[in-house]
Design a protein around this motif. Structure first.
Motif, PDB file in Angstrom:
ATOM      1  N   ASN A  41     -10.716  -0.484   3.191  1.00 53.43           N
ATOM      2  CA  ASN A  41     -11.203   0.651   3.072  1.00 53.43           C
ATOM      3  C   ASN A  41     -11.604   0.873   1.524  1.00 53.43           C
ATOM      4  N   ALA A  42     -11.690  -0.026   0.703  1.00 47.13           N
ATOM      5  CA  ALA A  42     -12.111   0.094  -0.830  1.00 47.13           C
ATOM      6  C   ALA A  42     -13.176   1.005  -1.046  1.00 47.13           C
ATOM      7  N   GLU A  43     -14.350   0.315  -0.420  1.00 43.97           N
ATOM      8  CA  GLU A  43     -15.739   1.119  -0.620  1.00 43.97           C
ATOM      9  C   GLU A  43     -15.760   2.403  -0.106  1.00 43.97           C
ATOM     10  N   THR A  44     -15.223   2.522   1.085  1.00 47.93           N
ATOM     11  CA  THR A  44     -15.025   4.013   1.601  1.00 47.93           C
ATOM     12  C   THR A  44     -14.248   4.907   0.537  1.00 47.93           C
ATOM     13  N   ASP A  45     -13.186   4.529   0.308  1.00 46.89           N
ATOM     14  CA  ASP A  45     -12.472   5.496  -0.783  1.00 46.89           C
ATOM     15  C   ASP A  45     -13.074   5.710  -2.029  1.00 46.89           C
ATOM     16  N   ARG A  46     -13.651   4.523  -2.523  1.00 41.96           N
ATOM     17  CA  ARG A  46     -14.383   4.702  -3.843  1.00 41.96           C
ATOM     18  C   ARG A  46     -15.792   5.581  -3.906  1.00 41.96           C
ATOM     19  N   ILE A  47     -16.521   5.591  -2.479  1.00 43.21           N
ATOM     20  CA  ILE A  47     -17.710   6.069  -2.651  1.00 43.21           C
ATOM     21  C   ILE A  47     -17.797   7.363  -1.727  1.00 43.21           C
ATOM     22  N   VAL A  48     -17.519   7.017  -0.240  1.00 43.08           N
ATOM     23  CA  VAL A  48     -17.731   8.267   0.738  1.00 43.08           C
ATOM     24  C   VAL A  48     -16.698   9.390   0.534  1.00 43.08           C
ATOM     25  N   LYS A  49     -15.304   8.928   0.470  1.00 40.60           N
ATOM     26  CA  LYS A  49     -14.477   9.977   0.335  1.00 40.60           C
ATOM     27  C   LYS A  49     -14.542  10.682  -0.498  1.00 40.60           C
TER      28      LYS A  49
ATOM     29  N   ASP B  64      -6.946   2.396  -7.071  1.00 35.32           N
ATOM     30  CA  ASP B  64      -7.742   1.125  -6.609  1.00 35.32           C
ATOM     31  C   ASP B  64      -6.955  -0.046  -6.729  1.00 35.32           C
ATOM     32  N   ARG B  65      -6.336  -0.610  -5.744  1.00 38.13           N
ATOM     33  CA  ARG B  65      -5.470  -1.863  -5.882  1.00 38.13           C
ATOM     34  C   ARG B  65      -6.204  -2.908  -5.987  1.00 38.13           C
ATOM     35  N   MET B  66      -7.612  -3.075  -5.838  1.00 37.88           N
ATOM     36  CA  MET B  66      -8.359  -4.326  -5.731  1.00 37.88           C
ATOM     37  C   MET B  66      -8.797  -4.346  -7.271  1.00 37.88           C
ATOM     38  N   THR B  67      -9.090  -3.355  -7.905  1.00 42.80           N
ATOM     39  CA  THR B  67      -9.594  -3.679  -9.361  1.00 42.80           C
ATOM     40  C   THR B  67      -8.388  -3.253 -10.160  1.00 42.80           C
ATOM     41  N   ARG B  68      -7.207  -2.699  -9.691  1.00 41.35           N
ATOM     42  CA  ARG B  68      -5.942  -2.588 -10.471  1.00 41.35           C
ATOM     43  C   ARG B  68      -6.373  -1.460 -11.505  1.00 41.35           C
ATOM     44  N   GLU B  69      -6.997  -0.423 -10.998  1.00 39.35           N
ATOM     45  CA  GLU B  69      -7.145   0.652 -11.768  1.00 39.35           C
ATOM     46  C   GLU B  69      -6.960   2.059 -11.088  1.00 39.35           C
ATOM     47  N   VAL B  70      -6.849   3.249 -11.978  1.00 43.98           N
ATOM     48  CA  VAL B  70      -6.621   4.504 -11.572  1.00 43.98           C
ATOM     49  C   VAL B  70      -7.694   5.424 -12.056  1.00 43.98           C
ATOM     50  N   THR B  71      -8.209   6.153 -11.137  1.00 42.90           N
ATOM     51  CA  THR B  71      -9.136   7.235 -11.836  1.00 42.90           C
ATOM     52  C   THR B  71      -9.030   8.537 -11.199  1.00 42.90           C
ATOM     53  N   LEU B  72      -9.074   9.648 -11.796  1.00 41.49           N
ATOM     54  CA  LEU B  72      -8.890  11.097 -11.568  1.00 41.49           C
ATOM     55  C   LEU B  72     -10.212  11.787 -11.594  1.00 41.49           C
ATOM     56  N   PHE B  73     -10.528  12.275 -10.466  1.00 48.56           N
ATOM     57  CA  PHE B  73     -11.756  13.207 -10.515  1.00 48.56           C
ATOM     58  C   PHE B  73     -11.418  14.607 -10.375  1.00 48.56           C
ATOM     59  N   SER B  74     -12.266  15.374 -11.008  1.00 48.07           N
ATOM     60  CA  SER B  74     -11.749  16.827 -10.915  1.00 48.07           C
ATOM     61  C   SER B  74     -13.451  17.573 -11.216  1.00 48.07           C
ATOM     62  N   GLU B  75     -13.064  18.733 -10.899  1.00 46.62           N
ATOM     63  CA  GLU B  75     -14.140  19.998 -11.014  1.00 46.62           C
ATOM     64  C   GLU B  75     -15.277  19.616  -9.986  1.00 46.62           C
ATOM     65  N   PRO B  76     -14.812  19.780  -8.562  1.00 50.03           N
ATOM     66  CA  PRO B  76     -15.846  19.287  -7.465  1.00 50.03           C
ATOM     67  C   PRO B  76     -17.074  20.390  -7.430  1.00 50.03           C
ATOM     68  N   GLY B  77     -18.019  19.564  -6.966  1.00 51.83           N
ATOM     69  CA  GLY B  77     -19.302  20.401  -6.757  1.00 51.83           C
ATOM     70  C   GLY B  77     -20.098  19.619  -5.508  1.00 51.83           C
ATOM     71  N   GLN B  78     -20.977  20.252  -5.158  1.00 52.87           N
ATOM     72  CA  GLN B  78     -21.901  19.839  -4.147  1.00 52.87           C
ATOM     73  C   GLN B  78     -22.574  18.015  -4.528  1.00 52.87           C
TER      74      GLN B  78
ATOM     75  N   HIS C 233       0.820  -1.182  -0.099  1.00 53.91           N
ATOM     76  CA  HIS C 233      -0.070  -0.139  -0.114  1.00 53.91           C
ATOM     77  C   HIS C 233       1.064   1.179   0.005  1.00 53.91           C
ATOM     78  N   GLU C 234       1.854   1.360   0.916  1.00 56.35           N
ATOM     79  CA  GLU C 234       2.613   2.399   0.838  1.00 56.35           C
ATOM     80  C   GLU C 234       3.647   2.755  -0.283  1.00 56.35           C
TER      81      GLU C 234
ATOM     82  N   ASP D  12       2.105   2.061 -14.112  1.00 54.69           N
ATOM     83  CA  ASP D  12       2.704   0.837 -14.423  1.00 54.69           C
ATOM     84  C   ASP D  12       3.185   0.497 -12.755  1.00 54.69           C
ATOM     85  N   GLY D  13       2.675  -0.696 -12.511  1.00 55.01           N
ATOM     86  CA  GLY D  13       3.462  -1.261 -11.287  1.00 55.01           C
ATOM     87  C   GLY D  13       2.869  -0.580  -9.935  1.00 55.01           C
ATOM     88  N   LEU D  14       1.818   0.192  -9.899  1.00 57.37           N
ATOM     89  CA  LEU D  14       1.037   0.485  -8.764  1.00 57.37           C
ATOM     90  C   LEU D  14       0.455  -0.639  -7.916  1.00 57.37           C
TER      91      LEU D  14
END
Length: 192
Positions: free
Chosen positions: A123-131, A147-161, A53-54, A190-192
């Motif tokens: 903590n996967a669901e907490t990171d994916r949804i709640v946080k 996301d180490r469980m699904t071996r994917e990376v997602t970038l979220f931007s343009e925050p709103g309510q 993880h680290e 690669d390698g995350l």
């Protein structure tokens, strides 16, 4: 009329949110958080991240360090407060302006430039949804989910309510991911 001490009611004049946040700042443990009013971490619960993880968080840190310094920022996993809510997070990696970090016990998400969370089995669901929802609500400009469980990376931007308005991904590990300005760099996933 009896005082609070005389009546045994010690809750008068106490803000429960502030009391809870004060308490977790004085608990033993590396990563004590409040997620939707539930304390996670501390001496009663082992939440020490695994080395794998680290390693994932550190691979991101290595890639952004030069640009972070150019921007006058620092990286870390310091406290983030969510005023008027029962939330207090300790992200895996955060980029903040150095002048805001000086002397601060906690910052709020809109004071960050980038927040990175690396999932684990607990903590996967907490990171994916709640946080993700809370970071957007409190104005964190960029949220990178590794996301180490699904071996994917997602970038979220343009925050709103109502959440993040822009989503780049999910991308399988190994796909280059562009961090927009003020970073203007591409991450090797690669390698995350």
């Amino acid at each position: 009329m009896a005082t609070a001490a005389e009546s045994g009611d010690y809750t008068q004049g106490v803000d429960p949110e502030l009391a809870l946040k004060y308490a977790i700042q004085h608990m033993q443990g590396d990563r004590v958080e409040i997620v939707e009013g539930v304390i996670q971490g501390g001496s009663g619960e082992v939440r020490t991240p695994t080395w794998d993880h680290e390693r994932a968080a550190e691979r991101i840190r290595y890639q952004i360090t030069e640009r972070v310094r150019e921007l006058g920022c620092i990286t870390g996993s310091g406290n983030l407060d969510f005023p008027r809510s029962p939330n207090w997070y300790v992200p895996d990696l955060t980029v903040v302006p150095e002048e805001l970090a000086a002397g601060a016990a906690a910052l709020v998400p809109d004071q960050t430039l980038l927040i990175v969370e690396v999932t684990s089995e607990t903590n996967a669901e907490t990171d994916r949804i709640v946080k993700r929802r809370r970071y957007a609500e409190y104005g964190a400009p960029l949220y990178l989910l590794v996301d180490r469980m699904t071996r994917e990376v997602t970038l979220f931007s343009e925050p709103g309510q109502l959440g993040y308005q822009a989503v780049d991904g999910p991308h399988p590990f190994g796909t280059p991911v562009a961090l927009p300005e003020p970073f203007g760099i591409t991450l090797d996933t690669d390698g995350l």
